[in-house]
Motif scaffolding. Structure first.
Motif, PDB file in Angstrom:
ATOM      1  N   ASP A   1      27.631  51.305  38.500  1.00 35.87           N
ATOM      2  CA  ASP A   1      26.921  50.268  39.258  1.00 35.87           C
ATOM      3  C   ASP A   1      25.438  50.599  39.351  1.00 35.87           C
ATOM      4  OD1 ASP A   1      29.215  48.873  39.627  1.00 35.87           O
ATOM      5  OD2 ASP A   1      29.510  49.404  41.720  1.00 35.87           O
TER       6      ASP A   1
ATOM      7  N   HIS B   1      27.064  54.414  48.781  1.00 33.85           N
ATOM      8  CA  HIS B   1      27.301  53.007  49.082  1.00 33.85           C
ATOM      9  C   HIS B   1      28.656  52.893  49.742  1.00 33.85           C
ATOM     10  CE1 HIS B   1      28.026  48.670  48.283  1.00 33.85           C
ATOM     11  NE2 HIS B   1      26.748  48.622  48.575  1.00 33.85           N
ATOM     12  N   GLU B   2      28.801  51.908  50.626  1.00 33.59           N
ATOM     13  CA  GLU B   2      30.054  51.798  51.366  1.00 33.59           C
ATOM     14  C   GLU B   2      31.241  51.467  50.468  1.00 33.59           C
ATOM     15  OE1 GLU B   2      29.130  47.261  52.937  1.00 33.59           O
ATOM     16  OE2 GLU B   2      28.631  49.002  54.143  1.00 33.59           O
ATOM     17  N   SER B   3      30.963  50.978  49.251  1.00 35.62           N
ATOM     18  CA  SER B   3      32.061  50.652  48.344  1.00 35.62           C
ATOM     19  C   SER B   3      32.720  51.902  47.781  1.00 35.62           C
ATOM     20  CB  SER B   3      31.537  49.794  47.191  1.00 35.62           C
ATOM     21  OG  SER B   3      30.647  50.547  46.402  1.00 35.62           O
ATOM     22  N   SER B   4      32.085  53.048  47.984  1.00 36.16           N
ATOM     23  CA  SER B   4      32.606  54.254  47.356  1.00 36.16           C
ATOM     24  C   SER B   4      32.817  55.351  48.383  1.00 36.16           C
ATOM     25  CB  SER B   4      31.621  54.739  46.283  1.00 36.16           C
ATOM     26  OG  SER B   4      31.983  56.013  45.832  1.00 36.16           O
TER      27      SER B   4
END
Lengths: 307, 538
Positions: free
Chosen positions: B326, B291-294
């Motif tokens: 998440d 995911h782009e958050s990580s």
């Protein structure tokens, strides 16, 4: 297609590109300085209007053209000082303050103009900058000295950003102000200085319109160029060289649509041609901005001693 | 120690002064420092001295006033009263540049690095006058290489800080201070983000510095480390200096007592019952997730958690733990692999996960666990607003929610003035108690607890541990994501280590040593854990 090639081969076309690009170069460099320091300056549109007016008025009053440029820069710097007082020192919302500056500067310029010239049918003219015919460089010789100044500013600002201690501090303060503070540099003063310098450039960007591109001041002459600069900085990833490239690219589209309007005739409504540079810019922006590395502290106020 | 040697290797020639090279010099002296923030007394009449070549440990719980004191010393804050002198000269308060010029260097707990710049740029920042027309990069590079060799702080000058590991960033911070000619180095909680091996390396560097005549202030709340590195120890509690001693006279017990002011209650974990039949409540099979958050993606993550079991996911944070939490909470669509809850495949969506009995104690309680501006009672009902007791036909049942919150506050001993106040006004410990109570309510079958005690004081920590153990006793399957190895060993039945998005096999807690955990945290996952390996250095 042959029309297109003919256009590219025409020196006049490239003269137009460079002329259209000049205010964008000044403006984009101005936004770049502010944003590298972590401050969004949406006052640019209004500061350009006011710079255009201040420069023109100074010359109209009898001063020299370069004095006019200086007056525009000082006017820009003054609005920059106001903006940094609001958003760096106090610190208020950068969006709201910036738009407020734009409204204030625009209205102030128009009001002063109406006050000074209540009953004019055609805008009063001045003797504007002349082309530098003495230069042995083909396309540049058709430009005014302000274009040369813009082109010189690009490597100059790049040098300051990447090769001097103050440039290093500027690049750091937009990323992490705490890094700057902990090394004994005053964040507030650094940001204030950057905003004032950037706003001065915005003022000069406006002055180019009245002192070089045209020879008078009229309403709506800035016409959204300030907003283009805000987008161009993102396109440029906050780098001076790429900012020049972006300004030239937009100017290329703009000059091309002017040509197409003339040669393409009435085949399409002219509004479609007017849209073209903006559409293409959005496409370019979408492509470039995907990997844009925003200064991490952009729009983050810094309060000393806050926990 | 041979202090004479230091005169030839003084750190920075421009500030070297022969009169400072002296045996019995007091490097730093704080006199009667007091500081208030509103009604909170952060520092109350604190006096300390630090000699040349000494390591002073500043010990205390969160909120004891350690960081405030150091920020005053460095000029970030101005003390309400008191004075500071460095090598016998009074320091002008509130000016970091003057503190720097006097040789005070500070390595902050939250790094003060510009991520977009190179190591060299970060080190050079502020070292030259801002009015100089040219950066002295060549000279700076030489000096940086020289320092990093002398003190064993290896890091490439041209690496961009964004791409460095946490340990490397810390080395850059120390190099920054040394480059500015620091003679007194303040390290604020330097070990909280390091693996045990990196801690050893840091201590090696610090010993080297002390041998060269530097003085160090080491801020920590970890007793083992304080005893291992310091020569002097000062303990702060509630803003006051309550205990001062030489390190060799101190014991863990005496320090803990001084720190907390009372005997610390240790949580007692019931031994793992290997004979009981196990029903697997949570099963993660070959999970891959990006995911782009990580920055890191999970790949091939496999583990089971039985009912009544605590499985700890140890590791330095930023290695994919948040993505895992998440994913388990239904926030991400699973790319490949499976998450089985009580045998059923988990469906995407936070609501689905909550309804399936997954409770989540998020890592970031301020922003993910709670909505700061909403009241305590609104936060308390947040995961279950759709349930009949909190809403009917889309109308909130405010009375029901308030009564529920009152009960929760009583049961979990949340200290507050009113349940109407915004939850951000609560202290970290009280906020966590409320979140814990909310999440454990309704007997969830799976609990995902991510860094549940991060930043809490000792009292709140033992409360959280107790509640997790209660949930375990009740039969909940608990995933404990933590980088606090003491916590991991205190609670876990089994331990797996996450590094760079990969998870080791979960083994019995007794099969791991600190050493083998540290190796696995650094990515040497094939190393076999062994009880025979040396225990922790102290």
């Amino acid at each position: 297609m042959t029309d297109f090639i003919a256009m590219l081969a025409d020196a006049d076309f490239w003269v137009a590109v460079l002329r259209i690009a000049t205010p964008l170069i000044f403006g984009t460099l101005g936004v770049l300085l502010c944003e590298r320091a972590g401050v969004l300056n949406l006052g640019i549109e209004g500061i350009m209007v006011f710079g255009a007016f201040a420069g023109w008025l100074t010359v109209y009053a009898g001063a020299g053209l370069w004095v006019g440029v200086l007056a525009a820069a000082l006017a820009g710097a003054a609005f920059g000082a106001l903006h940094s007082l609001l958003v760096v020192r106090l610190p208020l919302s950068q969006h709201v303050a910036g738009l407020g500056i734009t409204l204030l500067a625009t209205s102030l310029a128009y009001y002063a103009y109406r006050l000074g010239f209540p009953k004019v049918d055609s805008p009063p003219k001045i003797e504007a900058f002349q082309a530098m015919n003495w230069l042995p460089v083909p396309i540049l010789a058709e430009q005014t000295p302000l274009t040369l100044l813009a082109l010189v500013l690009v490597p100059l600002i790049a040098y300051v950003l990447y090769r001097t201690p103050i440039g290093l501090a500027l690049r750091a303060v937009g990323e992490n102000p705490h890094a700057v503070e902990s090394q004994g540099i005053d964040v507030i003063r650094l940001r204030t200085g950057a905003v004032i310098a950037g706003s001065a450039l915005m003022g000069v960007a406006g002055a180019f319109l009245t002192l070089a591109a045209f020879n008078s001041f009229f309403f709506n002459m800035v016409n959204g160029r300030g907003w283009i600069c805000v987008a161009l900085v993102v396109f440029a990833s906050w780098r001076p060289g790429k900012a020049l490239l972006g300004a030239l690219l937009f100017a290329f589209f703009d000059a091309a649509q002017l040509r197409l309007q003339q040669s393409g005739g009435g085949a399409l409504p002219y509004q479609l041609y007017l849209m073209l540079p903006y559409l293409l810019s959005i496409v370019a922006l979408v492509i470039a901005a995907r990997k844009a590395a925003y200064p991490q502290a952009l729009m983050q106020p810094y309060v000393k001693g806050a926990r | 120690m041979n202090y004479g040697r230091t005169s030839s290797s003084d750190l920075q020639s421009k500030s070297s002064n022969p009169s400072e090279i002296n045996l019995a010099v007091t490097a730093l002296s704080l006199q009667h420092i007091s500081k208030r923030f509103g009604s909170l007394i952060a520092n109350d009449d604190i006096s300390l001295t630090l000699g040349r070549g000494e390591v002073l440990a500043l010990l205390g719980e969160n909120g004891a006033g350690k960081s405030t004191l150091m920020n005053i010393l460095f000029g970030h804050y101005v003390a309400d009263s008191g004075s500071i002198s460095v090598f016998g000269e009074t320091l002008v308060p509130g000016k970091p540049q003057l503190a720097l010029a006097r040789g005070i260097g500070m390595v902050h707990q939250h790094f003060t690095l510009a991520d977009n710049l190179s190591v060299l740029d970060n080190v050079m920042l502020g070292a030259q006058s801002l009015l100089s027309l040219r950066s002295q990069r060549t000279a700076a590079r030489e000096q940086l290489n020289d320092l990093s060799q002398r003190f064993g702080l290896t890091v490439s000058p041209d690496a961009v800080v964004r791409n460095l590991s946490v340990g490397e960033k810390q080395r850059v911070e120390i190099l920054k201070a040394l480059y500015r000619g620091a003679k007194i180095l303040i390290l604020d909680e330097p070990t909280s983000v390091l693996t045990p091996q990196e801690v050893e390396q840091l201590f090696g560097t610090l010993r080297h510095m002390v041998a060269e005549g530097l003085s160090v202030i080491f801020i920590s709340h970890k007793l083992d480390e304080v005893l291992a590195i310091s020569t002097q120890i000062a303990v702060l509690r509630q803003g006051r200096l309550v205990h001062e001693c030489a390190a060799r006279e101190a014991t863990k017990e005496s320090l803990a007592l001084a720190m907390v002011g009372r005997d610390v209650k240790r949580v007692q974990r019931a031994e793992t019952d290997h004979t009981a039949p196990k029903s697997v409540a949570l099963s993660v099979r070959s999970l891959a997730l990006a995911h782009e958050s990580s920055r890191v993606a999970l790949s091939n993550v496999t583990f089971d958690v039985a009912a009544g079991e605590i499985v700890a996911i140890a590791g330095v944070s930023g290695n994919g733990q948040r993505l895992l939490a998440d994913g388990l909470s239904g926030l991400h669509r699973v790319a490949t692999g499976q998450i089985l809850l009580n045998g059923r495949a988990q469906t995407m969506g936070a609501r689905a996960a909550i309804d399936a009995g997954v409770a989540r104690i998020p890592e970031d309680r301020q922003h993910v666990g709670a909505v700061g501006d909403l009241s305590v009672w609104e936060n308390a009902m947040l995961p279950r607003t759709h349930e009949a007791r909190f809403s009917k036909l889309s109308w909130l049942n405010r009375g029901g929610a308030r009564r529920y919150t009152d009960a929760l506050v009583k049961q979990f001993d949340v200290r507050l003035s009113s349940i109407e106040q915004p939850i951000r006004m609560l202290s970290g410990g009280n906020m966590q108690k409320l979140i814990l109570g909310r999440e454990l309510d309704g007997a969830p079958s799976v609990v995902i607890a991510a860094q549940p005690t991060w930043g809490l004081d000792v009292g709140a920590v033992s409360f959280v541990h107790e509640q997790l153990l209660n949930a375990r006793a009740r039969g909940a399957a608990i995933v404990l994501i933590s980088e606090d190895l003491d916590e991991v060993f205190a609670l876990a039945d089994r331990i797996a280590v996450m590094c760079n998005g990969r998870l080791t096999t979960a083994r019995d807690a007794t099969e791991w040593s600190l050493q083998s955990l540290g190796l696995a945290m650094a990515g040497h996952s094939d190393s076999q854990p062994s009880k025979l390996e040396a225990q922790h250095a102290t």
